[in-house]
Design an enzyme around this catalytic site. Structure first.
Site, mmCIF file in Angstrom:
data_model
loop_
_atom_site.group_PDB
_atom_site.id
_atom_site.type_symbol
_atom_site.label_atom_id
_atom_site.label_comp_id
_atom_site.label_asym_id
_atom_site.label_seq_id
_atom_site.Cartn_x
_atom_site.Cartn_y
_atom_site.Cartn_z
ATOM 1 N N PHE A 114 -73.599 6.374 -48.922
ATOM 2 C CA PHE A 114 -74.873 5.567 -49.365
ATOM 3 C C PHE A 114 -74.902 5.565 -50.782
ATOM 4 O O PHE A 114 -74.527 6.508 -51.639
ATOM 5 C CB PHE A 114 -75.988 6.427 -48.717
ATOM 6 C CG PHE A 114 -76.441 6.275 -47.189
ATOM 7 C CD1 PHE A 114 -75.389 6.625 -46.494
ATOM 8 C CD2 PHE A 114 -77.399 5.393 -46.582
ATOM 9 C CE1 PHE A 114 -75.647 6.644 -45.001
ATOM 10 C CE2 PHE A 114 -77.694 5.271 -45.309
ATOM 11 C CZ PHE A 114 -76.816 5.829 -44.511
ATOM 12 N N ALA A 115 -75.223 4.293 -51.216
ATOM 13 C CA ALA A 115 -75.424 3.848 -52.571
ATOM 14 C C ALA A 115 -76.636 3.020 -52.803
ATOM 15 O O ALA A 115 -76.533 1.896 -52.791
ATOM 16 C CB ALA A 115 -74.041 3.167 -53.374
ATOM 17 N N VAL A 116 -77.576 3.842 -52.879
ATOM 18 C CA VAL A 116 -78.940 3.113 -52.973
ATOM 19 C C VAL A 116 -79.475 2.956 -54.335
ATOM 20 O O VAL A 116 -79.488 4.047 -54.943
ATOM 21 C CB VAL A 116 -79.932 3.715 -51.841
ATOM 22 C CG1 VAL A 116 -81.499 3.179 -52.166
ATOM 23 C CG2 VAL A 116 -79.382 3.463 -50.591
ATOM 24 N N LYS A 118 -79.936 3.340 -58.233
ATOM 25 C CA LYS A 118 -78.912 3.492 -59.120
ATOM 26 C C LYS A 118 -77.508 4.390 -58.792
ATOM 27 O O LYS A 118 -76.554 4.391 -59.635
ATOM 28 C CB LYS A 118 -79.639 4.099 -60.365
ATOM 29 C CG LYS A 118 -80.519 3.253 -61.171
ATOM 30 C CD LYS A 118 -81.207 4.172 -62.355
ATOM 31 C CE LYS A 118 -82.100 3.053 -63.137
ATOM 32 N NZ LYS A 118 -82.854 3.952 -64.195
ATOM 33 N N HIS A 226 -71.913 25.379 -48.477
ATOM 34 C CA HIS A 226 -72.529 24.812 -49.524
ATOM 35 C C HIS A 226 -72.044 25.684 -50.934
ATOM 36 O O HIS A 226 -72.079 26.794 -50.748
ATOM 37 C CB HIS A 226 -73.992 24.851 -49.566
ATOM 38 C CG HIS A 226 -74.732 24.168 -50.618
ATOM 39 N ND1 HIS A 226 -74.732 24.408 -52.131
ATOM 40 C CD2 HIS A 226 -75.614 22.896 -50.526
ATOM 41 C CE1 HIS A 226 -75.359 23.475 -52.858
ATOM 42 N NE2 HIS A 226 -76.001 22.701 -52.058
ATOM 43 N N PRO A 227 -71.474 25.106 -51.991
ATOM 44 C CA PRO A 227 -70.879 25.920 -52.998
ATOM 45 C C PRO A 227 -72.054 26.892 -53.734
ATOM 46 O O PRO A 227 -71.629 27.589 -54.444
ATOM 47 C CB PRO A 227 -70.444 24.957 -53.921
ATOM 48 C CG PRO A 227 -71.027 23.699 -53.833
ATOM 49 C CD PRO A 227 -71.598 23.734 -52.334
ATOM 50 N N GLY A 228 -73.293 26.235 -53.452
ATOM 51 C CA GLY A 228 -74.194 27.315 -54.365
ATOM 52 C C GLY A 228 -74.578 28.633 -53.708
ATOM 53 O O GLY A 228 -75.381 29.417 -54.110
ATOM 54 N N GLU A 296 -81.016 18.288 -45.039
ATOM 55 C CA GLU A 296 -80.152 19.365 -45.151
ATOM 56 C C GLU A 296 -80.808 20.408 -44.413
ATOM 57 O O GLU A 296 -80.068 21.448 -43.831
ATOM 58 C CB GLU A 296 -79.859 19.830 -46.580
ATOM 59 C CG GLU A 296 -78.690 20.819 -46.805
ATOM 60 C CD GLU A 296 -78.564 21.043 -48.241
ATOM 61 O OE1 GLU A 296 -77.592 20.371 -48.723
ATOM 62 O OE2 GLU A 296 -79.180 21.667 -48.888
HETATM 63 C C1 LIG Z 1 -74.256 19.036 -52.494
HETATM 64 C C2 LIG Z 1 -75.015 18.750 -51.351
HETATM 65 O O1 LIG Z 1 -74.815 19.300 -50.123
HETATM 66 N N1 LIG Z 1 -75.965 17.823 -51.616
HETATM 67 C C3 LIG Z 1 -77.307 17.783 -50.798
HETATM 68 C C4 LIG Z 1 -78.415 17.976 -51.792
HETATM 69 O O2 LIG Z 1 -78.626 17.313 -52.984
HETATM 70 P P1 LIG Z 1 -77.879 16.254 -53.997
HETATM 71 O O3 LIG Z 1 -78.339 16.441 -55.241
HETATM 72 O O4 LIG Z 1 -76.398 16.292 -53.838
HETATM 73 O O5 LIG Z 1 -78.739 15.078 -53.547
HETATM 74 P P2 LIG Z 1 -78.330 13.576 -53.871
HETATM 75 O O6 LIG Z 1 -79.129 13.094 -55.029
HETATM 76 O O7 LIG Z 1 -76.849 13.387 -54.166
HETATM 77 O O8 LIG Z 1 -78.699 12.602 -52.695
HETATM 78 C C5 LIG Z 1 -77.839 12.678 -51.757
HETATM 79 C C6 LIG Z 1 -77.122 11.088 -51.344
HETATM 80 O O9 LIG Z 1 -78.197 10.317 -50.931
HETATM 81 C C7 LIG Z 1 -77.610 9.064 -51.621
HETATM 82 N N2 LIG Z 1 -78.868 8.638 -52.650
HETATM 83 C C8 LIG Z 1 -79.687 9.378 -53.040
HETATM 84 C C9 LIG Z 1 -80.686 9.187 -54.136
HETATM 85 C C10 LIG Z 1 -80.741 7.843 -54.327
HETATM 86 O O10 LIG Z 1 -81.490 7.325 -55.162
HETATM 87 N N3 LIG Z 1 -79.817 6.701 -53.859
HETATM 88 C C11 LIG Z 1 -78.637 7.172 -53.002
HETATM 89 O O11 LIG Z 1 -78.049 6.426 -52.715
HETATM 90 C C12 LIG Z 1 -76.450 9.182 -52.187
HETATM 91 O O12 LIG Z 1 -75.424 9.133 -51.271
HETATM 92 C C13 LIG Z 1 -76.263 10.791 -52.368
HETATM 93 O O13 LIG Z 1 -75.219 11.176 -52.692
HETATM 94 O O14 LIG Z 1 -79.504 17.825 -50.901
HETATM 95 C C14 LIG Z 1 -80.042 16.698 -50.098
HETATM 96 C C15 LIG Z 1 -81.262 17.000 -49.609
HETATM 97 O O15 LIG Z 1 -82.002 15.797 -49.451
HETATM 98 C C16 LIG Z 1 -78.640 16.187 -49.555
HETATM 99 O O16 LIG Z 1 -78.784 17.076 -48.381
HETATM 100 C C17 LIG Z 1 -77.479 16.286 -50.140
HETATM 101 O O17 LIG Z 1 -76.434 15.799 -49.550
#
Ligand SMILES: CC(=O)N[C@H]1[C@@H](OP(=O)(O)OP(=O)(O)OC[C@H]2O[C@@H](n3ccc(=O)[nH]c3=O)[C@H](O)[C@@H]2O)O[C@H](CO)[C@H](O)[C@@H]1O
Ligand SMILES: [Mn+2]
Length: 351
Positions: A114-116, A118, A226-228, A296
């Site tokens: 998903f690339a929504v 920015k 999850h790496p954290g 998640e």
């Molecule tokens: C490393 C890991 O496990 N990451 C998870 C974590 O934070 P993350 O900080 O990794 O979440 P994130 O901001 O990357 O969002 C998850 C994904 O949603 C999509 N996206 C998000 C926001 C936006 O404005 N546009 C968009 O396209 C995009 O594909 C992104 O990679 O927690 C989230 C809970 O909701 C998701 O489960 C993520 O997968």
């Protein structure tokens, strides 16, 4: 025997007798359905028999490789779960053997990203590095879900690999964008992917591949640690702890904390998982509650009671800000450092 695979598992036992007596006919299945004894699957999966085909681990004669040892192997990490699913670490598999078994299967691999808003800026690196490291020599079909079709970069793909863009609406909440992936993946499987692919990977876009991610990651239901949290015990996991949420996990229960950034498996099993998470997210929304980590959290509850058949170590989900350590001998896939206030629609910039 074709219909056997279309029948819900809970009803396979009583039916087993019938199957042994002879092939279940279309008419018989309909009668059983009327009696409420079985239900045809609503999704027309492309390869009903994929699971049967992939179970044959055929290895070519004459392949020479280092003999596997019964006594020597990884010692500083755990490589199998208590329910006997492998945990994949460098040194636990031989890529030569894995490739020789899986490449001749001509599998079709769907990959959703998903690339929504920015986040479209992360696509180029994601795709370019995937072409170098992700399921190389396999047929990979990327499904890019975006509200910015015009900003999707043109990336040269290897033969047999292609892209489909699926338009989705934007949102002013990142939590909603992340969570709604479940519903959209479920729908895409029902409309298209179910008919086209054997396996599916659902990946975060704010990531890059740095090392091999190959057929060692294929299995029926695959989750990633999850790496954290892999060094922590479950009382420190960010599970949803409020009983009011459908994602609730009571204190004392837990296996690993799985990341939402990578889910994989047979298309049928990932369909079941996404449908479950979507339903739980909707039930929570109807009760005005949002789980601690959105989808998640629901994913973690699902996987606690529906054990994954293979687990990927944090090599397959790292974070760029974390230093490499002794356990992680190779970083294969990592979340890039991002400026949350800059890329997320609802995060305030610090003054
Ligand atoms: C490393 C890991 O496990 N990451 C998870 C974590 O934070 P993350 O900080 O990794 O979440 P994130 O901001 O990357 O969002 C998850 C994904 O949603 C999509 N996206 C998000 C926001 C936006 O404005 N546009 C968009 O396209 C995009 O594909 C992104 O990679 O927690 C989230 C809970 O909701 C998701 O489960 C993520 O997968
Ligand atoms: Mn992410």
């Amino acid at each position: 025997m074709r219909f056997f695979t279309k029948i819900r598992p809970s009803f396979t036992l009583p039916l087993f007798g019938i199957v042994l007596l002879g092939e279940v006919k279309n008419k018989d299945v309909r009668i059983l359905e009327v009696l409420g004894l079985c239900q045809q699957d609503p999704v027309n999966f492309r390869r009903e028999n994929c699971s049967c085909r992939t179970r044959d681990m055929l290895s070519p004669q004459g392949l020479l490789y280092k003999q596997p040892s019964v006594l020597k192997g990884r010692t500083n990490v755990v490589t199998v779960t208590p329910w006997l699913a492998p945990i994949v670490w460098e040194g636990t598999f031989n890529p030569l053997i894995v490739d020789s078994i899986y490449k001749p299967m001509h599998l079709s691999i769907a990959t959703t990203v998903f690339a929504v808003g920015k986040y479209v800026r992360f696509l180029r690196d994601f795709l370019e590095t995937a072409e170098k490291h992700f399921m190389v020599d396999f047929k990979v079909h990327y499904y890019i879900f975006t509200d910015r079709r015009e900003d999707v970069p043109a990336v040269v793909l290897a033969p047999g690999r292609n892209v489909t863009i699926i338009p989705v609406p934007g949102s002013n909440r990142w939590q909603e964008i992340s969570s709604r992936r479940m519903e959209m993946i479920q729908t895409a499987i029902e409309n298209q992917i179910g008919k086209e692919a054997d396996y599916i990977f659902c990946l975060d876009v704010d990531t890059k591949f740095h090392g091999r991610w190959g057929a060692e990651t294929l299995s029926r239901l695959v989750a990633t640690i999850h790496p954290g949290y892999y060094e922590h015990t479950h009382e420190h996991y960010p599970y949803e702890r409020r009983p009011a949420s459908r994602a609730y996990i009571p204190a004392g229960e837990g296996d690993y904390y799985y990341g939402g950034a990578t889910i994989a498996g047979y298309v049928r099993d990932v369909h079941k998982l996404t449908k479950y998470c979507r339903e739980q997210l909707e039930a929570d929304a109807a009760n005005s509650i949002e789980a601690a980590w959105q989808e998640e959290s629901h994913l973690n509850r699902y996987l606690l009671y529906n054990k994954p058949t293979k687990i990927l170590s944090p090599e397959y989900l790292w974070q760029d800000f974390k230093a490499k350590n002794n356990e992680v001998q190779i970083i294969r896939f990592s979340q890039v450092n991002k400026n949350y206030a800059e890329v997320r629609p609802n995060v305030k910039k610090r003054k």
